[in-house]
Design a protein around this motif. Sequence first.
Motif, PDB file in Angstrom:
ATOM      1  N   ASN A   1      72.786 113.312 157.688  1.00 39.98           N
ATOM      2  CA  ASN A   1      73.028 114.082 158.907  1.00 39.98           C
ATOM      3  C   ASN A   1      74.067 115.133 158.548  1.00 39.98           C
ATOM      4  N   GLU A   2      73.618 116.380 158.439  1.00 42.11           N
ATOM      5  CA  GLU A   2      74.507 117.472 158.056  1.00 42.11           C
ATOM      6  C   GLU A   2      74.844 118.300 159.289  1.00 42.11           C
ATOM      7  N   ASN A   3      75.933 117.899 159.943  1.00 42.54           N
ATOM      8  CA  ASN A   3      76.418 118.592 161.133  1.00 42.54           C
ATOM      9  C   ASN A   3      75.351 118.685 162.214  1.00 42.54           C
ATOM     10  N   GLY A   4      74.662 117.556 162.462  1.00 46.27           N
ATOM     11  CA  GLY A   4      73.674 117.504 163.524  1.00 46.27           C
ATOM     12  C   GLY A   4      72.276 117.880 163.103  1.00 46.27           C
ATOM     13  N   ARG A   5      72.055 118.055 161.801  1.00 43.48           N
ATOM     14  CA  ARG A   5      70.716 118.384 161.294  1.00 43.48           C
ATOM     15  C   ARG A   5      70.394 117.420 160.163  1.00 43.48           C
ATOM     16  N   VAL A   6      69.242 116.749 160.234  1.00 41.27           N
ATOM     17  CA  VAL A   6      68.859 115.776 159.225  1.00 41.27           C
ATOM     18  C   VAL A   6      68.218 116.496 158.047  1.00 41.27           C
TER      19      VAL A   6
ATOM     20  N   ARG B   1      91.818 120.324 159.975  1.00 49.12           N
ATOM     21  CA  ARG B   1      90.382 120.486 159.857  1.00 49.12           C
ATOM     22  C   ARG B   1      89.870 119.260 159.105  1.00 49.12           C
ATOM     23  N   THR B   2      88.824 118.617 159.628  1.00 51.41           N
ATOM     24  CA  THR B   2      88.414 117.311 159.122  1.00 51.41           C
ATOM     25  C   THR B   2      86.969 117.340 158.635  1.00 51.41           C
ATOM     26  N   ALA B   3      86.691 116.509 157.621  1.00 54.32           N
ATOM     27  CA  ALA B   3      85.331 116.405 157.085  1.00 54.32           C
ATOM     28  C   ALA B   3      85.075 114.983 156.633  1.00 54.32           C
ATOM     29  N   PHE B   4      83.863 114.494 156.912  1.00 53.04           N
ATOM     30  CA  PHE B   4      83.425 113.186 156.446  1.00 53.04           C
ATOM     31  C   PHE B   4      82.145 113.358 155.654  1.00 53.04           C
ATOM     32  N   LEU B   5      82.088 112.658 154.495  1.00 53.61           N
ATOM     33  CA  LEU B   5      80.909 112.741 153.638  1.00 53.61           C
ATOM     34  C   LEU B   5      80.583 111.359 153.091  1.00 53.61           C
TER      35      LEU B   5
ATOM     36  N   ALA C   1      82.042 118.268 148.985  1.00 53.17           N
ATOM     37  CA  ALA C   1      83.484 118.095 149.149  1.00 53.17           C
ATOM     38  C   ALA C   1      84.252 119.239 148.493  1.00 53.17           C
ATOM     39  N   VAL C   2      83.837 119.649 147.307  1.00 55.23           N
ATOM     40  CA  VAL C   2      84.473 120.778 146.632  1.00 55.23           C
ATOM     41  C   VAL C   2      84.334 122.039 147.469  1.00 55.23           C
ATOM     42  N   ASP C   3      83.155 122.260 148.051  1.00 54.92           N
ATOM     43  CA  ASP C   3      82.950 123.438 148.899  1.00 54.92           C
ATOM     44  C   ASP C   3      83.881 123.418 150.104  1.00 54.92           C
ATOM     45  N   PHE C   4      84.038 122.248 150.723  1.00 57.34           N
ATOM     46  CA  PHE C   4      84.916 122.142 151.888  1.00 57.34           C
ATOM     47  C   PHE C   4      86.361 122.441 151.499  1.00 57.34           C
TER      48      PHE C   4
ATOM     49  N   TRP D   1      85.493 114.762 163.835  1.00 57.85           N
ATOM     50  CA  TRP D   1      85.059 115.357 162.572  1.00 57.85           C
ATOM     51  C   TRP D   1      84.511 116.764 162.786  1.00 57.85           C
ATOM     52  N   ASP D   2      85.118 117.743 162.101  1.00 58.67           N
ATOM     53  CA  ASP D   2      84.615 119.121 162.150  1.00 58.67           C
ATOM     54  C   ASP D   2      83.373 119.291 161.284  1.00 58.67           C
ATOM     55  N   GLN D   3      83.348 118.617 160.154  1.00 56.89           N
ATOM     56  CA  GLN D   3      82.203 118.671 159.246  1.00 56.89           C
ATOM     57  C   GLN D   3      81.718 117.247 159.009  1.00 56.89           C
TER      58      GLN D   3
END
Length: 509
Positions: free
Chosen positions: A191-196, A145-149, A215-218, A173-175
Amino acid sequence: MIICARGKPFGRLVAAVTLLITAGCTADPAPPAPVVTPATSPPAVLASPAPPPNIVLVLVDDLSMNLVPYMPNVRKLQRDGTTFTGYTVTDSLCCPSRASLFTGRFPHNTGIVKNHGSDGGFRLFHSRGLERSTFATDLRGAGYRTAFLGKYLNEYEPGERMGGDRPYVPPGWDQWYAGGNAYPGFDYQLNENGRVVSYGSKPKDYLTDVLAGKAVDFISATATTGKPFLIEVATYAPHHPYTPAPRDANLFPGLRAPRTAAWNRAPEDTVWLAGKPELTARQERDIDEDFRLRVQSVQSVDRMIGRLRSALATAGAADRTVVVFTSDNGYHMGEYSLPAGKQTAFDTDVNVPLVMAGPGIGAGRDAAAVVTNVDLRPTFAEWAGLPAPAEADGRSITPLLSGSTPAGWPRAALIEHHDPATDPRDPDFERDSMNIPPSYDALRTATFTYIEYVDGTVEYFDRTSDPDMLRNVAGTLGPERLTALRSAVRGLATCVGADACGAAADAVK
């Protein structure tokens, strides 16, 4: 030295380390095991393969080595892990360096040599299809499971649709929580998962803190699923304008930039710095003020690292997670009589921190082997149990985790810098033309740096006797040596693939 790991694929490394920890890994040899006769031998038990590790990558922007002493959580990471002192970026410029990190390829193979325009930036990275094969697509395909911030690539904007019906999220990227021109740290969009989503100017909106919270939440949510995860947190700090968090704005009163041997001193017999004037008193004051801001701005980055590691511990995932800390490039501030900037082949700009801590990685160790940012993608792939990416120019650094450098390890890193940032629209635009080196290709080994400029002139710095790179001694080299260096830099600057690039780097003498 206590070494609690072997240079094996990471899954076996984790298993080995687990056994060593269970046995109480020490510097003393273990006592001989009692002899068990066949009649009393217990039935064989097959060990379950260790699960692939989680990966937390913290990538900061323009962080130079001289900021690390002000980052206690980074120093703690160094004590808990391994610092790669020979780490070199492929280009001391944001977008080319990040493109190399994502793809494992040198700039001459990605085609990304600038931050924007026809030969660099997000739009070219996207149009060339480079997003379809990165460490994110590798690991997501392997079940991560991947996330970019944070900061992606220059020219990227949160509202970009790239032909789709929603703000664009790259493959792999999942998140996704990415910003655009968010360098000031306030009044930006993500851009938060397709929502600005827009953020303001209150202390709670400070960008590094917002990224840390997400990041902590993820980590907290994903650790409970049992799936391995990869998260990249790419801060804008400490990039210009060096904005600190409000709570840090009064720290380090009176702090000045380090007065190293290279401070306000142009190297002898250099090519492009010949005749460079000394810094003015105003420039020195500006550098001191900006250095203090940079130290203040990395305090939030450092706290974030502490928060991420605490979140991993709370979630019970710390012992199966590798934390990686590095920067896209370094930064000079007053060295070589240069105002604040980057893009040179001096160590201030290309030799940046790379620290790794986690299972299978020795604690408190320095590794001096040549490592570059094209090596990170193959490393992540090996940790995930994948074969090396076919198009990558780098190689996995897992063999270095045993504390030794294997035979045949590349001797040189390639640095290539072309079409410098001279456009005022570029966030790395240099207003002082004397701060902009000509295009060049360079070799950096454990002992020397060789630079070949676009006009054919060369520089050679023996960093063993001249660690501050203050004497260009290319004029003392014989014709055979210069011919060999020119051939070596050409070989690396045109290589394609890990085998060819490794052979070219290993051929450097």
